[in-house]
Design a protein around this motif. Structure first.
Motif, PDB file in Angstrom:
ATOM      1  N   ALA A   1      55.957  42.560  15.608  1.00  0.00           N
ATOM      2  CA  ALA A   1      54.879  42.184  16.722  1.00  0.00           C
ATOM      3  C   ALA A   1      53.471  42.011  16.278  1.00  0.00           C
ATOM      4  N   LEU A   2      52.869  40.786  16.222  1.00  0.00           N
ATOM      5  CA  LEU A   2      51.539  40.709  15.887  1.00  0.00           C
ATOM      6  C   LEU A   2      50.583  41.472  16.224  1.00  0.00           C
ATOM      7  N   VAL A   3      49.724  42.257  15.612  1.00  0.00           N
ATOM      8  CA  VAL A   3      48.843  43.390  15.917  1.00  0.00           C
ATOM      9  C   VAL A   3      47.382  42.776  15.324  1.00  0.00           C
ATOM     10  N   ASP A   4      46.481  43.139  16.553  1.00  0.00           N
ATOM     11  CA  ASP A   4      45.037  42.685  15.886  1.00  0.00           C
ATOM     12  C   ASP A   4      44.209  43.329  17.020  1.00  0.00           C
ATOM     13  N   ASP A   5      42.807  43.650  16.527  1.00  0.00           N
ATOM     14  CA  ASP A   5      41.648  44.080  17.407  1.00  0.00           C
ATOM     15  C   ASP A   5      41.562  43.282  18.517  1.00  0.00           C
ATOM     16  N   THR A   6      41.772  41.959  18.601  1.00  0.00           N
ATOM     17  CA  THR A   6      41.290  41.188  19.665  1.00  0.00           C
ATOM     18  C   THR A   6      42.301  41.428  20.785  1.00  0.00           C
ATOM     19  N   PRO A   7      41.828  41.603  22.089  1.00  0.00           N
ATOM     20  CA  PRO A   7      42.380  41.928  23.101  1.00  0.00           C
ATOM     21  C   PRO A   7      43.458  40.792  23.641  1.00  0.00           C
TER      22      PRO A   7
ATOM     23  N   SER B   1      51.759  47.108  20.881  1.00  0.00           N
ATOM     24  CA  SER B   1      52.516  46.309  19.878  1.00  0.00           C
ATOM     25  C   SER B   1      52.473  47.290  18.547  1.00  0.00           C
ATOM     26  N   THR B   2      51.401  48.347  18.402  1.00  0.00           N
ATOM     27  CA  THR B   2      51.671  49.123  17.454  1.00  0.00           C
ATOM     28  C   THR B   2      52.691  50.196  17.546  1.00  0.00           C
ATOM     29  N   LEU B   3      52.654  50.498  18.716  1.00  0.00           N
ATOM     30  CA  LEU B   3      53.778  51.498  19.214  1.00  0.00           C
ATOM     31  C   LEU B   3      55.002  50.789  18.915  1.00  0.00           C
ATOM     32  N   PHE B   4      55.103  49.509  19.533  1.00  0.00           N
ATOM     33  CA  PHE B   4      56.501  48.848  19.427  1.00  0.00           C
ATOM     34  C   PHE B   4      56.880  48.650  18.075  1.00  0.00           C
ATOM     35  N   ASN B   5      56.033  48.426  16.979  1.00  0.00           N
ATOM     36  CA  ASN B   5      56.341  48.174  15.510  1.00  0.00           C
ATOM     37  C   ASN B   5      56.759  49.598  14.948  1.00  0.00           C
ATOM     38  N   ARG B   6      55.982  50.646  15.536  1.00  0.00           N
ATOM     39  CA  ARG B   6      56.383  52.224  15.145  1.00  0.00           C
ATOM     40  C   ARG B   6      57.788  52.391  15.377  1.00  0.00           C
ATOM     41  N   LEU B   7      58.192  52.001  16.636  1.00  0.00           N
ATOM     42  CA  LEU B   7      59.463  52.496  17.104  1.00  0.00           C
ATOM     43  C   LEU B   7      60.745  51.582  16.298  1.00  0.00           C
ATOM     44  N   VAL B   8      60.453  50.316  16.116  1.00  0.00           N
ATOM     45  CA  VAL B   8      61.374  49.326  15.653  1.00  0.00           C
ATOM     46  C   VAL B   8      61.590  49.751  14.198  1.00  0.00           C
TER      47      VAL B   8
ATOM     48  N   ILE C   1      60.940  47.030  24.735  1.00  0.00           N
ATOM     49  CA  ILE C   1      60.453  45.607  25.204  1.00  0.00           C
ATOM     50  C   ILE C   1      58.728  45.574  25.068  1.00  0.00           C
ATOM     51  N   ASP C   2      58.174  44.910  24.064  1.00  0.00           N
ATOM     52  CA  ASP C   2      56.785  45.129  24.153  1.00  0.00           C
ATOM     53  C   ASP C   2      56.252  43.883  25.123  1.00  0.00           C
ATOM     54  N   THR C   3      55.157  44.096  25.761  1.00  0.00           N
ATOM     55  CA  THR C   3      54.739  43.372  26.956  1.00  0.00           C
ATOM     56  C   THR C   3      53.547  42.979  26.928  1.00  0.00           C
TER      57      THR C   3
ATOM     58  N   GLY D   1      63.279  44.488  21.265  1.00  0.00           N
ATOM     59  CA  GLY D   1      63.643  45.151  19.710  1.00  0.00           C
ATOM     60  C   GLY D   1      64.574  46.382  19.945  1.00  0.00           C
ATOM     61  N   ASP D   2      65.131  46.570  18.680  1.00  0.00           N
ATOM     62  CA  ASP D   2      66.013  47.942  18.490  1.00  0.00           C
ATOM     63  C   ASP D   2      65.251  48.945  18.187  1.00  0.00           C
ATOM     64  N   ALA D   3      65.075  49.831  19.035  1.00  0.00           N
ATOM     65  CA  ALA D   3      64.179  51.218  18.529  1.00  0.00           C
ATOM     66  C   ALA D   3      64.971  52.351  18.143  1.00  0.00           C
ATOM     67  N   LYS D   4      64.377  52.914  17.292  1.00  0.00           N
ATOM     68  CA  LYS D   4      64.962  54.413  16.680  1.00  0.00           C
ATOM     69  C   LYS D   4      63.728  55.243  16.762  1.00  0.00           C
ATOM     70  N   LEU D   5      64.086  56.602  17.721  1.00  0.00           N
ATOM     71  CA  LEU D   5      62.858  57.662  17.753  1.00  0.00           C
ATOM     72  C   LEU D   5      63.883  58.991  17.540  1.00  0.00           C
ATOM     73  N   ILE D   6      63.618  59.631  16.414  1.00  0.00           N
ATOM     74  CA  ILE D   6      64.132  60.737  16.035  1.00  0.00           C
ATOM     75  C   ILE D   6      65.842  60.461  16.196  1.00  0.00           C
ATOM     76  N   ASP D   7      66.490  61.132  17.234  1.00  0.00           N
ATOM     77  CA  ASP D   7      67.906  60.808  17.470  1.00  0.00           C
ATOM     78  C   ASP D   7      68.337  59.836  18.635  1.00  0.00           C
ATOM     79  N   LEU D   8      67.122  59.154  18.883  1.00  0.00           N
ATOM     80  CA  LEU D   8      67.435  58.219  20.035  1.00  0.00           C
ATOM     81  C   LEU D   8      67.635  56.806  19.666  1.00  0.00           C
ATOM     82  N   ARG D   9      68.553  56.251  20.184  1.00  0.00           N
ATOM     83  CA  ARG D   9      68.567  54.657  20.027  1.00  0.00           C
ATOM     84  C   ARG D   9      68.568  53.900  21.465  1.00  0.00           C
TER      85      ARG D   9
END
Length: 477
Positions: A28-34, A16-23, A55-57, A43-51
């Motif tokens: 997405a909720l993030v917590d230390d609890t598994p 979820s942390t990676l998901f939030n970084r890309l969107v 999907i967070d799972t 979500g609609d992601a952007k990575l440098i020049d990629l669009r």
């Protein structure tokens, strides 16, 4: 969007942390609890020049299909099948586990492109876990830190190599709609300039609907029935939904964007940090939505928390519709329906005329009627009344019931106009606005509901002092 990417891995590796970084937003909720994430969230992601669509799972665990973890696993597998590429996230700091080995085998059997991502590689002692990832046989791992944004260029290059430049760059849609920031979205209408202008309702715009209620009222089951598939995680356990998940579908040619939210318990019972985050996410969905459906359990309706949720929605200025779910479990529907109508009028006087529909998310009973009531309520919520009609109405109601005299002086309501819609808000120019009693404002509000057909939506009336053209002359003397 040119392609779809699913983020998969065992619990608590930073998906979820990676998901939030890309969107680019904390969606997405993030917590230390598994096991925080349970449903799959797009979500609609952007990575440098990629669009692309991301999907967070939920974290994959070994469990039987009838258990909650087994149903979460089925949701994750559906996301993998839907995606063109999977980002397999492992924890470089903790190292590999047997669950990672099992997930690697499952991804290999599906034969789709996989990018192996070694998250938390910035941590001290992460080299061992990074080199262990080579044993999965899924290619070279990409070292990243989702928390700090390190390694994103390497991740971009690995994605392009895995799916090929044609798919990565071939179908960019520059005009694709991006995720809307829930906090910055502008909802207020503009003031009409023409006194006789009443704009028509635009039924071509997408409609945002939030589904809220107490835990285990059947919110996720209701949305799954609308979609015709098991899109959202459901079950007999209370509190399954944590994130506010949005889904889109068409109803009679109109796009509906529906938000499933976490069940909202009484504030005194919400103690855990994770539940507080879930409730805050649900409140954000209410503020973002246009119409809010409050789902009641028809077998135990009108609990105190139900009434508090309705009051919260109305104070936020949203259009509200009541849905009495689990109608298939009711033994005497006619008697209960009459009782619910009486209680609705008595317990919700601030929303006189609010629409209420008996439904069953399990069988599909009443869903078309519910959607029609949602559309009708949204029409009222967007309604504008011309200034000329309002002032004729104001003269009439003052003749029928004149404003009271305060300190021996009669109050005068001189002019009225609608300053905004969504929800309808009116401004009345009058003498001594601070002296107008609440009872007379309720009389005006109820009159607006009855005479202009505005049931069930919040109506706001603002008073301001009328300008006195002789005030400056008096000061000069």
């Amino acid at each position: 969007m040119s392609f779809t990417v699913a983020i998969v891995g065992r619990p608590n590796v930073g998906k979820s942390t990676l998901f939030n970084r890309l969107v680019g937003k904390k969606l997405a909720l993030v917590d230390d609890t598994p096991g925080v994430t349970r449903d799959r969230r797009p979500g609609d992601a952007k990575l440098i020049d990629l669009r692309f669509t991301i999907i967070d799972t939920a974290g994959l665990e070994e469990a039987g299909p009838e258990t909650l973890e087994g149903r979460m696993r089925a949701q994750t597998e559906a996301a993998i099948d839907e995606a063109d590429l999977s980002l397999f996230v492992v924890d470089a700091k903790f190292g590999l586990t047997p669950v990672d080995q099992t997930l690697g085998e499952m991804l290999r059997r599906r034969g789709k492109p996989v990018v192996l991502v070694a998250n938390k590689s910035e941590a001290r002692g992460s080299d061992g876990g990074f080199y262990d990832a080579f044993t999965l046989g899924l290619g070279d791992p990409v070292p990243i830190s989702a928390e700090h944004g390190q390694g994103m260029i390497d991740l971009r290059d690995a994605i392009v190599e895995a799916i090929g430049p044609e798919m990565a760059f071939g179908d960019d849609d520059d005009e694709a709609e991006t995720d809307v920031d829930l906090r910055d979205h502008e909802r207020d209408g503009d003031e009409d300039e023409d006194e006789d202008f009443e704009p028509a309702y635009d039924d071509s715009k997408p409609l945002r609907v939030a589904i809220v209620g107490r835990p285990n009222a059947g919110k996720s089951t209701l949305i799954n029935r609308f979609l015709g598939e098991d899109r959202l995680l459901t079950g007999p356990e209370a509190g399954i939904t944590r994130d506010s998940i949005s889904v889109e579908w068409d109803w009679r040619g109109r796009t509906i964007k529906m938000f499933d939210t976490a069940g909202m318990r009484r504030k005194a019972r919400v103690q855990e940090k994770l539940e507080k985050l879930s409730v805050a996410d649900a409140l954000r969905a209410i503020r973002f939505a246009e119409t809010v459906v409050i789902v009641f359990d028809a077998t135990i309706p009108f609990e105190k928390q139900d009434l508090q949720i309705v009051d919260l929605v109305l104070r936020e200025g949203r259009a509200a519709v009541l849905a009495f779910n689990k109608w298939d479990l009711v033994e005497d529907p006619q008697a209960l329906l009459a009782e619910l109508r009486e209680k609705t009028e008595r317990l919700l006087p601030q929303a006189r005329g609010i629409r209420a529909v008996p439904i069953s998310g399990q069988t599909g009973y009443g869903l078309d009627k519910l959607m029609q009531n949602i559309i009708d309520t949204d029409m009222v919520w967007n309604k504008r009344i011309s200034t000329a009609r309002l002032n004729r109405w104001l003269d009439t109601v003052q003749v029928q019931h004149p404003p009271p005299a305060v300190s021996g002086r009669r109050l005068k309501l001189k002019y009225m106009t609608q300053v905004k819609a969504r929800p309808p808000a009116f401004m009345i120019s009058c003498t001594r606005p601070d002296s107008v009693p609440e009872s007379y404002l309720r009389y005006l509000t109820n009159g607006l509901r009855a005479d202009f057909a505005m049931p069930g939506v919040p109506i706001r009336i603002h008073l301001r002092a009328s300008e006195n053209p002789f005030e400056n002359k008096r000061k000069k003397r």
